[in-house]
Design an enzyme around this catalytic site. Structure first.
Site, PDB file in Angstrom:
ATOM      1  N   ASP A   1      69.531  34.951  86.848  1.00 17.80           N
ATOM      2  CA  ASP A   1      69.964  33.674  86.270  1.00 17.80           C
ATOM      3  C   ASP A   1      71.471  33.502  86.409  1.00 17.80           C
ATOM      4  O   ASP A   1      71.993  32.419  86.160  1.00 17.80           O
ATOM      5  CB  ASP A   1      69.571  33.637  84.781  1.00 17.80           C
ATOM      6  CG  ASP A   1      69.875  32.298  84.114  1.00 17.80           C
ATOM      7  OD1 ASP A   1      69.586  31.249  84.739  1.00 17.80           O
ATOM      8  OD2 ASP A   1      70.393  32.298  82.974  1.00 17.80           O
TER       9      ASP A   1
ATOM     10  N   HIS B   1      71.730  29.576  86.243  1.00 14.50           N
ATOM     11  CA  HIS B   1      72.312  29.866  84.925  1.00 14.50           C
ATOM     12  C   HIS B   1      71.782  28.889  83.857  1.00 14.50           C
ATOM     13  O   HIS B   1      72.537  28.081  83.302  1.00 14.50           O
ATOM     14  CB  HIS B   1      73.845  29.814  84.977  1.00 14.50           C
ATOM     15  CG  HIS B   1      74.499  30.532  83.831  1.00 14.50           C
ATOM     16  ND1 HIS B   1      75.727  31.140  83.930  1.00 14.50           N
ATOM     17  CD2 HIS B   1      74.109  30.718  82.538  1.00 14.50           C
ATOM     18  CE1 HIS B   1      76.055  31.672  82.756  1.00 14.50           C
ATOM     19  NE2 HIS B   1      75.092  31.422  81.890  1.00 14.50           N
TER      20      HIS B   1
ATOM     21  N   ARG C   1      75.624  38.446  82.895  1.00 13.84           N
ATOM     22  CA  ARG C   1      76.671  37.825  83.687  1.00 13.84           C
ATOM     23  C   ARG C   1      76.575  38.401  85.091  1.00 13.84           C
ATOM     24  O   ARG C   1      76.235  39.579  85.260  1.00 13.84           O
ATOM     25  CB  ARG C   1      78.064  38.122  83.118  1.00 13.84           C
ATOM     26  CG  ARG C   1      78.420  37.357  81.860  1.00 13.84           C
ATOM     27  CD  ARG C   1      78.677  35.868  82.164  1.00 13.84           C
ATOM     28  NE  ARG C   1      79.068  35.116  80.990  1.00 13.84           N
ATOM     29  CZ  ARG C   1      78.222  34.433  80.207  1.00 13.84           C
ATOM     30  NH1 ARG C   1      76.928  34.426  80.480  1.00 13.84           N
ATOM     31  NH2 ARG C   1      78.668  33.756  79.171  1.00 13.84           N
TER      32      ARG C   1
ATOM     33  N   GLU D   1      79.598  31.955  90.496  1.00 15.39           N
ATOM     34  CA  GLU D   1      78.837  30.715  90.255  1.00 15.39           C
ATOM     35  C   GLU D   1      79.713  29.485  90.533  1.00 15.39           C
ATOM     36  O   GLU D   1      80.900  29.505  90.221  1.00 15.39           O
ATOM     37  CB  GLU D   1      78.338  30.695  88.801  1.00 15.39           C
ATOM     38  CG  GLU D   1      77.382  31.835  88.518  1.00 15.39           C
ATOM     39  CD  GLU D   1      76.930  31.911  87.061  1.00 15.39           C
ATOM     40  OE1 GLU D   1      77.256  31.002  86.278  1.00 15.39           O
ATOM     41  OE2 GLU D   1      76.252  32.881  86.723  1.00 15.39           O
TER      42      GLU D   1
HETATM   43  P1  NAP Z   1      75.511  40.723  71.330  1.00 13.66           P
HETATM   44  O1  NAP Z   1      74.625  40.428  70.184  1.00 13.66           O
HETATM   45  O2  NAP Z   1      76.963  40.947  71.082  1.00 13.66           O
HETATM   46  O3  NAP Z   1      74.903  42.003  72.065  1.00 13.66           O
HETATM   47  C1  NAP Z   1      75.528  42.618  73.130  1.00 13.66           C
HETATM   48  C2  NAP Z   1      74.898  43.981  73.362  1.00 13.66           C
HETATM   49  O4  NAP Z   1      75.512  44.571  74.491  1.00 13.66           O
HETATM   50  C3  NAP Z   1      75.042  44.923  72.192  1.00 13.66           C
HETATM   51  O5  NAP Z   1      73.818  45.512  71.906  1.00 13.66           O
HETATM   52  C4  NAP Z   1      76.041  45.967  72.686  1.00 13.66           C
HETATM   53  O6  NAP Z   1      75.650  47.228  72.169  1.00 13.66           O
HETATM   54  C5  NAP Z   1      75.865  45.922  74.188  1.00 13.66           C
HETATM   55  N1  NAP Z   1      77.103  46.237  74.886  1.00 13.66           N
HETATM   56  C6  NAP Z   1      78.310  45.641  74.736  1.00 13.66           C
HETATM   57  N2  NAP Z   1      79.209  46.199  75.544  1.00 13.66           N
HETATM   58  C7  NAP Z   1      78.571  47.175  76.226  1.00 13.66           C
HETATM   59  C8  NAP Z   1      78.965  48.110  77.200  1.00 13.66           C
HETATM   60  N3  NAP Z   1      80.227  48.165  77.645  1.00 13.66           N
HETATM   61  N4  NAP Z   1      78.042  48.966  77.681  1.00 13.66           N
HETATM   62  C9  NAP Z   1      76.770  48.930  77.234  1.00 13.66           C
HETATM   63  N5  NAP Z   1      76.340  48.051  76.309  1.00 13.66           N
HETATM   64  C10 NAP Z   1      77.225  47.193  75.804  1.00 13.66           C
HETATM   65  O7  NAP Z   1      75.439  39.584  72.418  1.00 13.66           O
HETATM   66  P2  NAP Z   1      74.234  38.586  72.746  1.00 13.66           P
HETATM   67  O8  NAP Z   1      74.353  37.376  71.895  1.00 13.66           O
HETATM   68  O9  NAP Z   1      72.963  39.324  72.751  1.00 13.66           O
HETATM   69  O10 NAP Z   1      74.631  38.130  74.244  1.00 13.66           O
HETATM   70  C11 NAP Z   1      74.801  39.083  75.252  1.00 13.66           C
HETATM   71  C12 NAP Z   1      75.350  38.423  76.507  1.00 13.66           C
HETATM   72  O11 NAP Z   1      74.326  37.682  77.145  1.00 13.66           O
HETATM   73  C13 NAP Z   1      76.482  37.404  76.327  1.00 13.66           C
HETATM   74  O12 NAP Z   1      77.717  38.023  76.107  1.00 13.66           O
HETATM   75  C14 NAP Z   1      76.407  36.636  77.615  1.00 13.66           C
HETATM   76  O13 NAP Z   1      77.217  37.240  78.602  1.00 13.66           O
HETATM   77  C15 NAP Z   1      74.932  36.738  78.029  1.00 13.66           C
HETATM   78  N6  NAP Z   1      74.239  35.443  77.880  1.00 13.66           N
HETATM   79  C16 NAP Z   1      73.722  34.842  78.989  1.00 13.66           C
HETATM   80  C17 NAP Z   1      73.061  33.632  78.858  1.00 13.66           C
HETATM   81  C18 NAP Z   1      72.478  32.933  80.040  1.00 13.66           C
HETATM   82  O14 NAP Z   1      72.408  31.713  80.033  1.00 13.66           O
HETATM   83  N7  NAP Z   1      72.020  33.637  81.057  1.00 13.66           N
HETATM   84  C19 NAP Z   1      72.944  33.013  77.616  1.00 13.66           C
HETATM   85  C20 NAP Z   1      73.482  33.660  76.522  1.00 13.66           C
HETATM   86  C21 NAP Z   1      74.128  34.883  76.651  1.00 13.66           C
HETATM   87  P3  NAP Z   1      76.738  48.346  71.775  1.00 13.66           P
HETATM   88  O15 NAP Z   1      77.764  47.649  70.922  1.00 13.66           O
HETATM   89  O16 NAP Z   1      75.918  49.369  71.035  1.00 13.66           O
HETATM   90  O17 NAP Z   1      77.283  48.854  73.053  1.00 13.66           O
HETATM   91  C1  8YV Z   2      75.855  28.913  78.719  1.00 11.70           C
HETATM   92  C2  8YV Z   2      75.794  31.437  78.334  1.00 11.70           C
HETATM   93  O1  8YV Z   2      75.076  28.395  79.736  1.00 11.70           O
HETATM   94  O2  8YV Z   2      75.986  31.489  75.993  1.00 11.70           O
HETATM   95  C3  8YV Z   2      76.277  32.029  77.064  1.00 11.70           C
HETATM   96  O3  8YV Z   2      76.942  33.084  77.123  1.00 11.70           O
HETATM   97  O4  8YV Z   2      75.895  32.015  79.360  1.00 11.70           O
HETATM   98  C4  8YV Z   2      75.107  30.150  78.332  1.00 11.70           C
HETATM   99  O5  8YV Z   2      74.472  29.898  77.122  1.00 11.70           O
HETATM  100  C5  8YV Z   2      77.216  28.952  79.243  1.00 11.70           C
HETATM  101  O6  8YV Z   2      78.087  29.525  78.356  1.00 11.70           O
HETATM  102  C6  8YV Z   2      77.619  27.525  79.577  1.00 11.70           C
HETATM  103  O7  8YV Z   2      78.977  27.364  79.580  1.00 11.70           O
END
Ligand code: NAP
Ligand code: 8YV
Length: 316
Positions: A250, A273, A226, A255
């Site tokens: 990304d 994004h 994010r 945004e």
């Molecule tokens: P997830 O499986 O819940 O993993 C999140 C990771 O972050 C865990 O390993 C957690 O480890 C760590 N974490 C959480 N809070 C933390 C903190 N305060 N300090 C350090 N580490 C922390 O989530 P995910 O499905 O992988 O997704 C992660 C994030 O990616 C989403 O929440 C979203 O914001 C982002 N995302 C972006 C896109 C995009 O389009 N660019 C798409 C999908 C997701 P610990 O619990 O050990 O701390």
């Molecule tokens: C989406 C994302 O683009 O899953 C997330 O956390 O950042 C992306 O997959 C976004 O949520 C669109 O609303």
């Protein structure tokens, strides 16, 4: 539904429920005052804005908020839990897609793929070869957030034969990658940093000037988490001073607005994004938004409640 969502979501919700499209109401406030007390479910995305306590208070009969995306920093899950409202997100269906994009962005940034494409299109190839780029070879990659997507990224990096380390709030049992207990410690040990943690207050600006300084002048930051996770002003200052080598982004703090200063850097790759933005993955995310609502209103537990509201997830 406060703001438009993908067609498969709207079509399916039209078939199963009475769907109110708030943006089509002439006077949304008047509509909410009159019909808000009857609304039992919400389908939201980042386009809906922040679903906060004030929003929830306008919908006293609300039972469930089904959010599009795995990150749910657009919903105040604690406020929802306090009101007995279940919140769901869309984990599991996008991990591989986002990991693919993260690797693509890493390679694009290091090997300057968009810049090379622009160079060719500008007709400059005949004048001189494209300048040589930095390399992924021999890199030490640090992943901030070794969750579902972070692990999918790490699996790919293993195939690229580069070393991987990680930071999270605690060391994970059964994970062999080296663990560092702070972002600065991880950045010190690495020359690529990939951010893939949740957004929100807890992770705000966890990548700040000190972390970027530790990453070093050859270091590259990839942010697919994010925008709030990175101190954007500190990143611009580090790029300006050359204290880091480049960035692939990304996600952004505000945004879809991207600071002009970032647009001006030639060693930065910027994406709007699109981590999960393939047709197939967005369709799967949309289906899960719908399936969560159908399950709940069928009297079953929602499929993918967020941890803050998991205890409330007993079905309608
Ligand atoms: P997830 O499986 O819940 O993993 C999140 C990771 O972050 C865990 O390993 C957690 O480890 C760590 N974490 C959480 N809070 C933390 C903190 N305060 N300090 C350090 N580490 C922390 O989530 P995910 O499905 O992988 O997704 C992660 C994030 O990616 C989403 O929440 C979203 O914001 C982002 N995302 C972006 C896109 C995009 O389009 N660019 C798409 C999908 C997701 P610990 O619990 O050990 O701390
Ligand atoms: C989406 C994302 O683009 O899953 C997330 O956390 O950042 C992306 O997959 C976004 O949520 C669109 O609303």
């Amino acid at each position: 539904m406060p703001a438009p969502m993908p067609a498969n979501v709207m079509d399916a919700l039209d078939r199963h429920f009475t769907l109110h499209r708030l943006w089509e109401q002439g006077d949304p406030d008047a509509f909410l005052a009159e019909r808000g007390p009857q609304i039992a479910g919400m389908a939201v995305s980042t386009l809906s804005g922040m679903i906060d306590a004030a929003w929830l208070d306008r919908l006293p009969a609300l039972k469930i908020v089904s959010s599009f995306g795995v990150g749910y920093d657009n919903v105040d899950a604690a406020a929802a839990a306090a009101r007995g409202v279940v919140v769901t997100n869309t984990p599991g269906v996008l991990d591989e897609e986002v990991a693919d994009l993260a690797i693509g962005l890493l390679l694009a940034t290091l090997r300057r793929i968009p810049q090379a494409d622009r160079y060719l299109r500008a007709g400059r190839w005949g004048d001189a070869p494209f300048p040589l780029s930095p390399t992924l070879r021999g890199r030490r990659v640090g992943i901030i957030g070794l969750g579902a997507i972070g692990k999918a990224i790490a699996r790919r990096l293993d195939a690229f034969a580069v070393s991987v380390a990680y930071h999270g709030r605690s060391q994970q049992a059964g994970v062999a990658y080296p663990y560092y207990d702070s972002p600065v410690a991880l950045a010190t040990a690495c020359d690529v940093l990939i951010a893939i943690v949740p957004g929100g207050a807890e992770t705000r600006h966890m990548i700040d000037g000190a972390v970027l300084a530790a990453l070093g002048p050859d270091g590259v930051l990839i942010n697919v988490a994010r925008g709030s996770v990175v101190d954007e002003a500190a990143l611009i200052a580090a790029l300006d001073a050359g204290t880091i080598g480049g960035a692939g982004l990304d996600v952004f703090a505000d945004e879809p607005n991207v600071p002009d200063a970032l647009l001006a850097f030639d060693n930065v790759v910027l994406l709007p994004h699109v981590g999960s933005a393939s047709q197939a993955t967005r369709a799967a995310m949309g289906q899960l938004v719908v399936d969560n609502l159908i399950a709940w209103f069928d009297g079953k537990p929602a499929l993918t409640p967020v941890p803050e509201t998991a205890d409330l997830n007993r079905g309608q």
